[in-house]
Design a protein around this motif. Structure first.
Motif, PDB file in Angstrom:
ATOM      1  N   ALA A 534       0.834  -1.203   0.000  1.00  0.00           N
ATOM      2  CA  ALA A 534       0.000   0.000   0.000  1.00  0.00           C
ATOM      3  C   ALA A 534       0.868   1.252   0.000  1.00  0.00           C
ATOM      4  O   ALA A 534       0.588   2.224  -0.711  1.00  0.00           O
ATOM      5  CB  ALA A 534      -0.938  -0.004   1.215  1.00  0.00           C
ATOM      6  N   GLU A 535       1.943   1.214   0.767  1.00  0.00           N
ATOM      7  CA  GLU A 535       2.842   2.372   0.842  1.00  0.00           C
ATOM      8  C   GLU A 535       3.542   2.600  -0.511  1.00  0.00           C
ATOM      9  O   GLU A 535       3.666   3.734  -0.974  1.00  0.00           O
ATOM     10  CB  GLU A 535       3.861   2.126   1.960  1.00  0.00           C
ATOM     11  N   ALA A 536       3.959   1.508  -1.142  1.00  0.00           N
ATOM     12  CA  ALA A 536       4.596   1.626  -2.465  1.00  0.00           C
ATOM     13  C   ALA A 536       3.613   2.233  -3.467  1.00  0.00           C
ATOM     14  O   ALA A 536       3.979   3.090  -4.280  1.00  0.00           O
ATOM     15  CB  ALA A 536       5.090   0.261  -2.940  1.00  0.00           C
ATOM     16  N   CYS A 537       2.359   1.801  -3.410  1.00  0.00           N
ATOM     17  CA  CYS A 537       1.339   2.343  -4.322  1.00  0.00           C
ATOM     18  C   CYS A 537       1.137   3.838  -4.068  1.00  0.00           C
ATOM     19  O   CYS A 537       1.026   4.632  -5.016  1.00  0.00           O
ATOM     20  CB  CYS A 537       0.013   1.597  -4.162  1.00  0.00           C
ATOM     21  N   THR A 538       1.103   4.225  -2.805  1.00  0.00           N
ATOM     22  CA  THR A 538       0.939   5.636  -2.467  1.00  0.00           C
ATOM     23  C   THR A 538       2.076   6.462  -3.073  1.00  0.00           C
ATOM     24  O   THR A 538       1.857   7.519  -3.667  1.00  0.00           O
ATOM     25  CB  THR A 538       0.926   5.811  -0.930  1.00  0.00           C
ATOM     26  N   GLN A 545       1.855   8.039 -11.208  1.00  0.00           N
ATOM     27  CA  GLN A 545       1.598   6.728 -11.811  1.00  0.00           C
ATOM     28  C   GLN A 545       0.215   6.222 -11.400  1.00  0.00           C
ATOM     29  O   GLN A 545      -0.252   6.499 -10.294  1.00  0.00           O
ATOM     30  CB  GLN A 545       2.637   5.717 -11.316  1.00  0.00           C
ATOM     31  N   SER A 546      -0.394   5.467 -12.315  1.00  0.00           N
ATOM     32  CA  SER A 546      -1.666   4.815 -11.982  1.00  0.00           C
ATOM     33  C   SER A 546      -1.397   3.367 -11.643  1.00  0.00           C
ATOM     34  O   SER A 546      -0.859   2.621 -12.466  1.00  0.00           O
ATOM     35  CB  SER A 546      -2.613   4.855 -13.180  1.00  0.00           C
ATOM     36  N   VAL A 547      -1.759   2.993 -10.453  1.00  0.00           N
ATOM     37  CA  VAL A 547      -1.581   1.598 -10.056  1.00  0.00           C
ATOM     38  C   VAL A 547      -2.741   1.212  -9.147  1.00  0.00           C
ATOM     39  O   VAL A 547      -3.179   2.011  -8.323  1.00  0.00           O
ATOM     40  CB  VAL A 547      -0.204   1.382  -9.379  1.00  0.00           C
ATOM     41  N   ALA A 548      -3.250   0.006  -9.355  1.00  0.00           N
ATOM     42  CA  ALA A 548      -4.347  -0.480  -8.516  1.00  0.00           C
ATOM     43  C   ALA A 548      -3.800  -1.500  -7.528  1.00  0.00           C
ATOM     44  O   ALA A 548      -2.856  -2.226  -7.834  1.00  0.00           O
ATOM     45  CB  ALA A 548      -5.422  -1.129  -9.385  1.00  0.00           C
ATOM     46  N   HIS A 549      -4.413  -1.525  -6.362  1.00  0.00           N
ATOM     47  CA  HIS A 549      -3.972  -2.435  -5.307  1.00  0.00           C
ATOM     48  C   HIS A 549      -5.162  -3.266  -4.837  1.00  0.00           C
ATOM     49  O   HIS A 549      -6.186  -2.718  -4.428  1.00  0.00           O
ATOM     50  CB  HIS A 549      -3.395  -1.612  -4.145  1.00  0.00           C
ATOM     51  N   ALA A 550      -5.031  -4.593  -4.920  1.00  0.00           N
ATOM     52  CA  ALA A 550      -6.058  -5.484  -4.353  1.00  0.00           C
ATOM     53  C   ALA A 550      -5.427  -6.241  -3.205  1.00  0.00           C
ATOM     54  O   ALA A 550      -4.238  -6.578  -3.252  1.00  0.00           O
ATOM     55  CB  ALA A 550      -6.567  -6.463  -5.407  1.00  0.00           C
ATOM     56  N   VAL A 607       9.556  -1.014   1.319  1.00  0.00           N
ATOM     57  CA  VAL A 607       8.664  -0.289   0.417  1.00  0.00           C
ATOM     58  C   VAL A 607       9.381   0.008  -0.906  1.00  0.00           C
ATOM     59  O   VAL A 607       8.831  -0.183  -1.995  1.00  0.00           O
ATOM     60  CB  VAL A 607       8.183   1.021   1.078  1.00  0.00           C
ATOM     61  N   ALA A 608      10.630   0.446  -0.797  1.00  0.00           N
ATOM     62  CA  ALA A 608      11.379   0.849  -1.999  1.00  0.00           C
ATOM     63  C   ALA A 608      11.543  -0.325  -2.959  1.00  0.00           C
ATOM     64  O   ALA A 608      11.516  -0.150  -4.179  1.00  0.00           O
ATOM     65  CB  ALA A 608      12.741   1.398  -1.597  1.00  0.00           C
ATOM     66  N   GLU A 609      11.703  -1.522  -2.383  1.00  0.00           N
ATOM     67  CA  GLU A 609      11.895  -2.704  -3.220  1.00  0.00           C
ATOM     68  C   GLU A 609      10.645  -2.964  -4.069  1.00  0.00           C
ATOM     69  O   GLU A 609      10.728  -3.235  -5.266  1.00  0.00           O
ATOM     70  CB  GLU A 609      12.157  -3.877  -2.265  1.00  0.00           C
ATOM     71  N   ILE A 610       9.481  -2.864  -3.440  1.00  0.00           N
ATOM     72  CA  ILE A 610       8.231  -3.086  -4.173  1.00  0.00           C
ATOM     73  C   ILE A 610       7.989  -1.939  -5.157  1.00  0.00           C
ATOM     74  O   ILE A 610       7.584  -2.162  -6.299  1.00  0.00           O
ATOM     75  CB  ILE A 610       7.058  -3.257  -3.192  1.00  0.00           C
TER      76      ILE A 610
END
Lengths: 623, 326
Positions: A534-538, A545-550, A607-610
């Protein structure tokens, strides 16, 4: 002396590291508590060896505790510490490489003797030889300062020096303007019966604070303001405690006695320890002779109308497998807690992993389906435990609750439930015959099912007229007597599967966070990867960037709409702390080309890795 | 009304039936499927005949078994019952007995179930002294898996899995139980209805784990294993019927049998009287001592704990350092 300045920062990552006996877990815990009370959001990562006291001063014996505190919502303990407190050379050597460039390293110089440096594998003293030039290093003789500060209490040097962790805590508390009342109260209560030790710890704690305030080395202190949080009452809580409380809360909602059958195993033992304290709330704990007995005794308790629970880690699940198959066949409520750790075999007992997913789903002989639920954060272990109990009771089935070592020992703020927050759970015990035989007599059929859920009746011994026999041999549909009929077996196998599939009735839709609505990339996770994902997506969204998280909370059955969700995106990436177990399930079930991103280092994802991995995928899908 | 009026401390807390039951009331509607001539039939009949004597409500009696021929037992009794998994019945029964003081809990097991795969659970049940009655049907063979040697088979036993004779000494279940500090240990023979009933009566009366070894004939795979103890010509000489206070000569020494002795001196000596030759085989009660039971103690601890109400629970959830966000 320079004028003291205070600098506003939005978050800080602190890591305390020392020998296993140095009290680093306690120190980190207190810093966390001070920050929680101050109103920061936070997340923690304790990291300690499996050995209770590895040889002193060695790399193997290093124990650490990391916490991120912030003025905004925090989902992880942070990738790189901004501050490292290293109580000896081994702690420095193990942890220095993780510290952010330009970060601060505080060392206890007293411990940097030739002997300890050699033990840690240093040829020269890194504090003096310039090898830490990228960091701001504060060499402080914490041991001597502590011993001097506690002199008046008449402790021997060894006991006096033991308070040095409180000196370090005092110093960090000053640096970050933490409120000190809760720690002082904690020390007073912990050493209530040992006045000299109590006073020494208080004195060391205050000496550390005063050192920060007066030593010119620390010209700046920092201020991390409280994070905006939903109004309410909060506490800081670890995953294991939250899970234990969730089980208790759900048992109370159902009006059932809670019976835990367990055998000690890292990192699940704290659930046994916590529940053992609560006889007054109708909890019985049974420390069994082995893992098998823990599960079997819980089954016996459930058979008698209690809420049977067994808690363990992966190796224990292996041993319980046959008993879990029995519970599937008996169709009795049971909650099985697996706090996953590094495997296979003994593996990494104190480290985290998500590698028991396939075992949870399939690790039994025969077709033996059971629902699997995974919490996504330490605090969420409470709600996940409640949900597991609800499903177990409603569907008369064992439910696997898949936590992990990171959630179990890590902590975060948790909004304390208020009276009436818990929905009531109806155990719905059978009280009378449920079937009319051909000759018109009233009979009790133990496998006659409730049409909506396919659950069978829960008829407990002591109920007159409902005497019946159940067992692990295949039963005839409805009447439940032994049956070797081919068609009956086929029907019963399919019915048990259909019952578990019907749990989709209560798990709801797939949780998807897709704020832009035009994402091509979906990242899907389960369990404790929620935070870093979630943090990586934020962060990616902040970069445009557009990214979806499920995120999946139910691993069996999957939410009814999951296939449809997966097919909406041109690429689906699944980060897991295993070699691709959920990816494999999703690919097999939905024929979607899910790409795994896998790591089994015994530590949660950074987080940085993801973020980096997702960025690569984003470039590939052309966004 | 509870069973406290009965002369059975082992059944304290279990509700009593208003109407006396008969053996027929305890027969389930299931067809009994042991081999013709199996010793299990006569044990079943004896137990169906004995249970009404307890005067309990049928719904408060539970039989739990593991796996093996003997473990089919619960299907044939019209009580609550569970046919579980191999060796684990004592563990399941422990969970049940600990949470339900109003039940009379019986375990039916065999020599393979109790002494091989389930050995750990058996010894720990006896160590804890859970209020369970464990009936160990010992036929000295694996029957359900069709004839392998068991942990009580005599050394050198030729079976399908030991064509050259089994290697290793057998367990002596009575000595094992005494070694695990079981508070009640007895032995009976399947065909000796009176002797078995007497032992069952004492086991039911005992509060704590009662281990009853029942010599049981398997007519298919180990027929006649105990024949010398049943044949009237032989049995009179070989059977040693145990009576508390009676004197028995063992290895030239006279032992006055004292089932309640803390040192269990006569119990030990009698448990080892049969060296495997069945020249002198004691049947009856070896030991019967009082010790607090596990389940009673757990329940007492819970009853002693000051009851926590909803306010106390919410205060527990809040912990020592909660804070409020306005």
């Amino acid at each position: 002396m320079e004028a003291m300045t205070t600098k506003q920062i939005d978050s800080i990552v602190v890591r305390f590291a020392g020998d296993s006996g140095d009290g680093m877990q306690l120190t980190g815990d207190r810093f966390t508590q001070e920050s929680a009370v101050f109103g920061n959001d936070l997340a923690t990562l304790p990291n300690f060896p499996a050995e209770i006291r590895a040889p002193q001063g060695t790399l193997a014996g290093v124990s650490s505790f990391q916490v991120q505190v912030a003025e905004h919502a925090v989902l992880t303990p942070g990738d790189a510490p901004d501050v490292l407190v290293a109580m000896n050379p081994a702690a420095l050597r193990v942890n220095a490489g993780d510290v952010a460039r330009g970060g601060t390293i505080i060392v206890d110089t007293q411990e940097f003797t030739a002997r300890n440096l050699t033990k840690a594998g240093y040829r020269s003293n890194p504090v003096e030889d310039g090898s830490l030039a990228d960091y701001i290093v504060h060499p402080i003789d914490m041991t001597s300062l502590t011993v001097a500060a506690v002199k008046e209490f008449g402790l021997g040097r060894k006991d006096a020096a033991r308070a040095k962790n409180m000196f370090g805590l005092g110093l960090l508390s000053w640096m970050y303007g933490r409120p000190t009342e809760s720690t002082e109260a904690f020390i007073r209560s912990r050493f209530a019966n040992k006045p000299a030790i109590r006073e020494a710890n208080l004195a060391a704690f205050r000496a550390g604070w005063n050192y920060g305030e007066t030593a010119e080395a620390f010209a700046v202190s920092y201020d991390v303001r409280p994070a905006p949080m939903k109004p309410g009452r909060y506490r800081n809580i670890t995953g294991n405690t939250a899970l234990a409380y969730g089980l208790m809360a759900a048992a109370r909602s159902a009006g059932l006695e809670l019976f835990l059958g367990a055998y000690p195993i890292t990192p699940a033992s704290d659930i046994l320890h916590e529940l053992s304290k609560h006889a007054r709330f109708g909890v019985t704990t049974f420390q069994a002779e082995d893992e098998i007995a823990g599960a079997c005794a819980a089954i016996g308790a459930s058979y008698g109308g209690a809420l049977g629970v067994t808690s363990t880690s992966g190796p224990g699940v292996c041993l319980k497998s046959e008993a879990l198959g029995l519970a599937v066949s008996l169709e009795l409520p049971l909650v099985v807690v697996d706090v996953q750790r590094g495997g296979p075999s003994t593996g990494l007992p104190t480290k985290t992993e998500q590698s028991d997913l396939l075992q949870a789903l399939f690790g039994r002989n025969g077709e033996a389906p059971l629902p699997v639920i995974a919490p996504r954060s330490s605090a969420d272990c409470f709600a996940a435990a409640v949900e597991a109990v609800e499903i177990a009771i409603r569907y008369r089935t064992p439910v696997m609750l898949l936590s992990d070592g990171y959630l179990a020992n890590g902590s975060e703020p948790w909004q304390i439930p208020q009276p009436g927050d818990q929905p009531s759970i109806d155990p719905g015990f059978a009280t009378e015959p449920n079937h009319e035989t051909d000759d018109g007599a009233r009979a009790f059929w133990p496998y006659k099912r409730e049409p909506e859920t396919l659950a069978r009746p829960w008829a407990v011994p002591g109920t007159p007229g409902l005497e019946h026999r159940i067992g692990g041999i295949e039963k005839g549909d409805g009447h439940g007597n032994i049956s070797y009929e081919p068609d009956n077996h086929d029907l019963m196998v399919r019915t048990r599967q259909a019952k578990v599939d019907r749990v989709t009735q209560v798990i709801g839709d797939t949780w998807v966070d897709d704020p832009d609505g035009d994402a091509e990339l979906l990242v899907i996770g389960w369990g404790s990867t929620y935070g870093p994902v979630a943090e990586a997506c934020t962060r990616l969204r902040k970069q445009g960037q557009s990214v979806a998280h499920a995120h999946l909370r139910a691993l069996n059955p999957f939410p009814h709409d999951l296939g449809e969700v997966l097919r909406r995106y041109s690429r689906v990436v699944c980060p897991e702390m295993n070699l691709g177990q959920l990816s494999m399930l999703l690919r097999a079930r939905y024929l979607v080309d899910v790409v795994g991103h896998n790591q089994v280092r015994g530590l949660p994802f950074q987080v940085a890795e993801i973020e980096d991995a997702l960025l690569t995928h984003l470039q590939e899908v052309g966004r | 009304m509870t069973a406290e009026a009965l002369p059975f401390p082992g059944l304290r807390g279990v509700p009593v039936a208003e109407v006396p039951a008969t053996a027929k009331d305890y027969s389930s509607d299931q067809e009994v499927r042991w081999c013709p001539g199996c010793g299990d039939y006569v044990i079943l009949k004896t137990i169906q005949g004995f249970l009404p004597e307890l005067g309990l409500r049928r719904e408060n009696i539970v039989f739990i078994s593991g796996i093996g021929c003997s473990s089919r037992f619960p299907y044939y009794l019209d009580t609550y019952g569970m046919h579980s998994i191999h060796g684990r019945a004592p563990a399941i029964a422990t969970g049940l007995a600990t949470t339900r003081g109003d039940l009379s809990v019986w375990v039916v097991t065999g020599d393979g179930d109790a002494l091989s795969i389930g050995g750990n659970h058996l010894i720990h049940a006896m160590r804890r002294n859970v209020n369970l009655k464990i009936l160990l049907f010992n036929n000295r063979i694996y029957g359900l898996t069709k004839g392998q040697f068991s942990p009580t088979s005599e050394a050198g036993k030729v079976t399908k899995s030991s064509p050259d004779g089994s290697v290793g000494a057998p367990f002596n279940p009575v000595a094992l139980a005494l070694g695990a500090d079981a508070t009640f240990v007895a032995r009976a023979i399947d065909s000796d209805r009176a002797g078995l009933t007497e032992v069952l009566r004492a086991a039911a009366a005992h509060r704590g784990t009662a281990l009853v070894e029942i010599y049981q004939n398997c007519p298919i795979f180990n027929d006649g294993a105990f024949e010398v103890l049943k044949n009237p010509a032989e049995s009179a000489r070989r059977l040693v019927r145990l009576r508390d206070g009676a004197t028995y000569n063992i290895d030239g020494r006279a032992y006055v049998h004292d089932v309640r002795s803390a040192s269990a001196e006569s119990s030990w000596a009698l448990s080892r009287l049969d060296d495997g030759s069945m020249e002198r085989v004691p049947v009856g009660i070896f030991r019967c001592v009082e010790r607090p039971t596990f389940d009673d103690q757990v329940r007492e601890n819970r009853a002693r704990a000051e009851k926590g109400d909803d306010a106390a629970f919410l205060s527990l959830l809040a912990g020592p350092d909660p804070w409020t966000v306005a």
